[in-house]
Design a protein around this motif. Structure first.
Motif, PDB file in Angstrom:
ATOM      1  N   SER A 183       0.820  -1.067  -0.173  1.00 17.12           N
ATOM      2  CA  SER A 183       0.018   0.091  -0.031  1.00 17.12           C
ATOM      3  C   SER A 183       0.853   1.334   0.066  1.00 17.12           C
ATOM      4  CB  SER A 183      -1.029  -0.043   1.265  1.00 17.12           C
ATOM      5  OG  SER A 183      -0.205   0.110   2.341  1.00 17.12           O
ATOM      6  N   LYS A 184       2.187   1.172   0.447  1.00 17.62           N
ATOM      7  CA  LYS A 184       3.100   2.314   0.332  1.00 17.62           C
ATOM      8  C   LYS A 184       3.543   2.554  -0.841  1.00 17.62           C
ATOM      9  CE  LYS A 184       4.421   1.479   5.326  1.00 17.62           C
ATOM     10  NZ  LYS A 184       5.684   1.167   6.144  1.00 17.62           N
ATOM     11  N   ILE A 185       3.801   1.409  -1.750  1.00 23.10           N
ATOM     12  CA  ILE A 185       4.494   1.473  -2.905  1.00 23.10           C
ATOM     13  C   ILE A 185       3.296   1.636  -4.246  1.00 23.10           C
ATOM     14  CG2 ILE A 185       5.855   0.126  -4.695  1.00 23.10           C
ATOM     15  CD1 ILE A 185       7.004  -1.445  -2.418  1.00 23.10           C
ATOM     16  N   ASN A 186       2.369   1.105  -4.111  1.00 21.20           N
ATOM     17  CA  ASN A 186       1.197   1.284  -5.033  1.00 21.20           C
ATOM     18  C   ASN A 186       0.206   2.386  -4.622  1.00 21.20           C
ATOM     19  OD1 ASN A 186       2.265  -1.225  -6.567  1.00 21.20           O
ATOM     20  ND2 ASN A 186       1.201  -2.631  -5.039  1.00 21.20           N
ATOM     21  N   LYS A 187       0.795   3.551  -5.180  1.00 19.35           N
ATOM     22  CA  LYS A 187       0.046   4.651  -4.777  1.00 19.35           C
ATOM     23  C   LYS A 187      -1.511   4.610  -5.748  1.00 19.35           C
ATOM     24  CE  LYS A 187       2.735   6.526  -1.882  1.00 19.35           C
ATOM     25  NZ  LYS A 187       2.648   6.767  -0.642  1.00 19.35           N
ATOM     26  N   PRO A 188      -2.708   5.328  -5.141  1.00 22.23           N
ATOM     27  CA  PRO A 188      -3.704   5.225  -6.042  1.00 22.23           C
ATOM     28  C   PRO A 188      -3.452   5.951  -7.314  1.00 22.23           C
ATOM     29  CG  PRO A 188      -4.260   5.873  -3.686  1.00 22.23           C
ATOM     30  CD  PRO A 188      -2.745   5.761  -3.864  1.00 22.23           C
ATOM     31  N   THR A 236       0.923  -4.330 -14.979  1.00 19.69           N
ATOM     32  CA  THR A 236      -0.338  -3.434 -14.762  1.00 19.69           C
ATOM     33  C   THR A 236       0.692  -1.943 -14.323  1.00 19.69           C
ATOM     34  OG1 THR A 236      -1.583  -4.872 -13.769  1.00 19.69           O
ATOM     35  CG2 THR A 236      -2.011  -2.506 -13.309  1.00 19.69           C
ATOM     36  N   ILE A 237       0.351  -0.804 -15.341  1.00 15.26           N
ATOM     37  CA  ILE A 237       1.025   0.351 -15.229  1.00 15.26           C
ATOM     38  C   ILE A 237       0.029   1.179 -14.707  1.00 15.26           C
ATOM     39  CG2 ILE A 237       2.414   1.972 -16.393  1.00 15.26           C
ATOM     40  CD1 ILE A 237       3.929  -0.535 -16.278  1.00 15.26           C
ATOM     41  N   ASP A 238       0.367   1.870 -13.348  1.00 18.66           N
ATOM     42  CA  ASP A 238      -0.450   2.709 -12.835  1.00 18.66           C
ATOM     43  C   ASP A 238       0.167   4.244 -13.107  1.00 18.66           C
ATOM     44  OD1 ASP A 238      -2.135   0.973 -11.544  1.00 18.66           O
ATOM     45  OD2 ASP A 238      -0.905   0.842  -9.682  1.00 18.66           O
ATOM     46  N   CYS A 239      -0.918   5.022 -13.442  1.00 15.87           N
ATOM     47  CA  CYS A 239      -0.436   6.379 -13.681  1.00 15.87           C
ATOM     48  C   CYS A 239      -0.754   7.259 -12.587  1.00 15.87           C
ATOM     49  CB  CYS A 239      -1.379   7.071 -14.902  1.00 15.87           C
ATOM     50  SG  CYS A 239      -1.145   6.249 -16.360  1.00 15.87           S
ATOM     51  N   ARG A 262       5.151   0.554 -12.475  1.00 10.85           N
ATOM     52  CA  ARG A 262       4.886  -0.721 -12.592  1.00 10.85           C
ATOM     53  C   ARG A 262       4.467  -1.317 -11.299  1.00 10.85           C
ATOM     54  NH1 ARG A 262       6.987  -5.740 -11.137  1.00 10.85           N
ATOM     55  NH2 ARG A 262       6.528  -7.408 -12.552  1.00 10.85           N
ATOM     56  N   ARG A 263       2.958  -1.727 -10.939  1.00  9.00           N
ATOM     57  CA  ARG A 263       2.317  -2.032  -9.838  1.00  9.00           C
ATOM     58  C   ARG A 263       3.031  -3.473  -9.567  1.00  9.00           C
ATOM     59  NH1 ARG A 263      -3.813  -3.282  -9.964  1.00  9.00           N
ATOM     60  NH2 ARG A 263      -3.937  -0.900 -10.473  1.00  9.00           N
ATOM     61  N   SER A 264       3.400  -3.534  -8.010  1.00 10.91           N
ATOM     62  CA  SER A 264       4.086  -4.519  -7.443  1.00 10.91           C
ATOM     63  C   SER A 264       2.826  -5.335  -6.997  1.00 10.91           C
ATOM     64  CB  SER A 264       4.861  -4.156  -6.281  1.00 10.91           C
ATOM     65  OG  SER A 264       6.023  -3.517  -6.775  1.00 10.91           O
ATOM     66  N   SER A 265       3.154  -6.721  -6.815  1.00  7.58           N
ATOM     67  CA  SER A 265       2.063  -7.750  -6.435  1.00  7.58           C
ATOM     68  C   SER A 265       2.572  -8.744  -5.222  1.00  7.58           C
ATOM     69  CB  SER A 265       1.698  -8.520  -7.554  1.00  7.58           C
ATOM     70  OG  SER A 265       2.769  -9.515  -7.857  1.00  7.58           O
ATOM     71  N   VAL A 266       1.661  -9.112  -4.604  1.00  8.03           N
ATOM     72  CA  VAL A 266       2.166 -10.209  -3.782  1.00  8.03           C
ATOM     73  C   VAL A 266       2.857 -11.232  -3.993  1.00  8.03           C
ATOM     74  CG1 VAL A 266       1.383 -12.041  -2.008  1.00  8.03           C
ATOM     75  CG2 VAL A 266       0.086  -9.601  -2.262  1.00  8.03           C
ATOM     76  N   GLU A 267       2.826 -11.817  -5.294  1.00  3.33           N
ATOM     77  CA  GLU A 267       3.799 -12.593  -5.912  1.00  3.33           C
ATOM     78  C   GLU A 267       5.136 -12.242  -6.032  1.00  3.33           C
ATOM     79  OE1 GLU A 267       0.558 -12.064  -6.981  1.00  3.33           O
ATOM     80  OE2 GLU A 267      -0.290 -13.936  -7.546  1.00  3.33           O
TER      81      GLU A 267
END
Length: 414
Positions: A39-44, A56-59, A123-128
């Motif tokens: 949640s710290k890395i993957n900002k809204p 998955t690329i988040d802008c 680049r969105r980070s995942s649990v995997e």
């Protein structure tokens, strides 16, 4: 995005993360810790792009990026653009027209969309992604390197211990170094084990090479199944201010690197790539220190500015660099003394030349006058030339350049 939208996004993200690990044996406490970290890395995001390669690329809004969470950047004001790019004292080198030709490589996700102005692609980070690392603490980090080998000259920060092997060119200027540049062709080297990697990069270094105060800025391309979950070559960055002990990370996986560009996703796959006896695709990396504010900027391609490492992050590099390295690195994790078959570069030795071996061309450094000058006084090093080697040269078209690489395990490298 308002508070309600942000809450819905976080809830959706949590459900996706829970679903993604439903078939894995992950305890609820560990999963909770991982999710808090993500949640710290993957900002809204303001927009999300699904890349054809599965990323998955988040802008993310530029002023909401994870970089600004760093305690040293609490009051940092984003520098929108460098004050001045390095200038070349002499005319640029010409184009190579040998048995084949080279083109510029770009990024795979571009075929699916673009991030709007005012945002950066992440680049969105995942649990995997986290579960492939040795631990949550080690996710996105390099292991600390032991002391360098003794050599007749001041040694570069490379080692043959701890499984790391290299084929590099390096220079330690008597004066002052404020950056480096090179063009590197991109391949998809075979990786022998999921916890091994192969990379081609530039290192900009300062501090003690055998101590805990080494400062390093790094950028190039790498293949790392453990970090990314596949074997695609990807644009990457790294930084540390304490010899890889606690500070720094790959890409945007910790706070620090401030991105300003909305077109380049650090950690995303590069496409197209070079082929044997076919077209060669390359990327140009430029790292330089802003003469006015002291931040270390990164350029990609001929004119694209990606972002910068703030001067506040460093001790020795807050002043200048003392060494630059260009070249390849692999990690050998094979048991019982066997050598890995992980390729370096194209997987072919330097003598295969253009269309066969991997190359770095037009090696340059940035001097105290913010000028790009040819890296004329380089030395080369390959710790085990039976596995990976390097050959340097100079030409009008390519300036200072070298071919390098190798297959790793072979009859002369058992």
């Amino acid at each position: 995005m308002d508070d309600r939208g942000r809450t819905l996004f976080l809830l959706l993200l949590l459900l996706l993360l829970l679903a993604s690990v439903s078939a894995t044996n992950v305890g609820p406490l560990k999963l909770s810790r991982i999710n808090r970290h993500l949640s710290k890395i993957n900002k809204p995001p303001l927009k999300t792009i699904q890349s054809p390669d599965g990323d998955t690329i988040d802008c993310v809004h530029r002023h909401k990026q994870h970089a600004l969470d760093h305690p040293l950047l609490k009051n940092h004001k984003i520098q929108r653009a460098p004050g001045q790019r390095p200038r070349r004292r002499k005319s640029a080198a010409g184009n190579f027209t040998g048995d084949g030709f080279y083109r510029r490589a770009w990024q795979t996700w571009h075929s699916s969309g673009r991030c709007p102005k005012g945002t950066i692609p992440v680049r969105r980070s995942s649990v995997e992604d986290v579960l492939r690392a040795r631990s949550l603490y080690h996710y996105g980090k390099k292991p600390r390197r032991p002391a360098s080998l003794e050599r007749e000259v001041d040694p570069p920060d490379v080692v043959s211990a701890n499984g790391h092997e290299h084929a590099i060119a390096y220079t330690a200027a008597e004066g002052e170094i404020y950056g480096a540049k090179a063009t590197i062709n991109v391949w998809d080297p075979a990786i022998d084990g999921s916890n091994e990697f192969s990379l081609s990069q530039i290192w900009v270094l300062s501090g003690s090479f055998d101590g805990a105060d080494l400062n390093s800025i790094e950028a190039g391309w790498q293949v790392s199944p453990e970090l990314y979950g596949d074997s695609r070559p990807r644009l990457f960055t790294y930084w540390t201010s304490d010899a890889y002990e606690d500070t720094g990370c790959y890409n945007l996986l910790c706070s620090g690197f401030v991105q300003t560009n909305n077109r380049i996703a650090i950690g995303a796959a590069i496409s197209p790539i070079s082929s044997y006896s076919g077209d060669q695709f390359d990327i140009t990396i430029l790292i330089w220190k802003d003469p006015k504010l002291g931040n270390w900027w990164m350029g990609f391609g001929d004119s694209t500015v990606v972002g910068y490492w703030p001067a506040e992050l460093f001790t020795h590099l807050a002043d200048r660099a003392t060494m630059v390295e260009w070249g390849g690195e692999v990690v050998n994790m094979q048991p019982n003394g066997a050598h890995t078959g992980t390729n370096m570069g194209s997987g072919r030795f330097a003598e295969d030349g253009f269309g066969g071996a991997s190359y770095f061309r037009n090696l340059e450094i940035v001097d105290g006058d913010n000028s790009l000058i040819a890296a004329d006084s380089i030395s080369t090093l390959a710790e085990n030339s039976r596995c990976y080697n390097i050959r340097s040269s100079t030409s009008d078209a390519w300036g200072v350049h070298f071919y390098f690489g190798g297959p790793g395990n072979n009859p002369k490298c058992p």
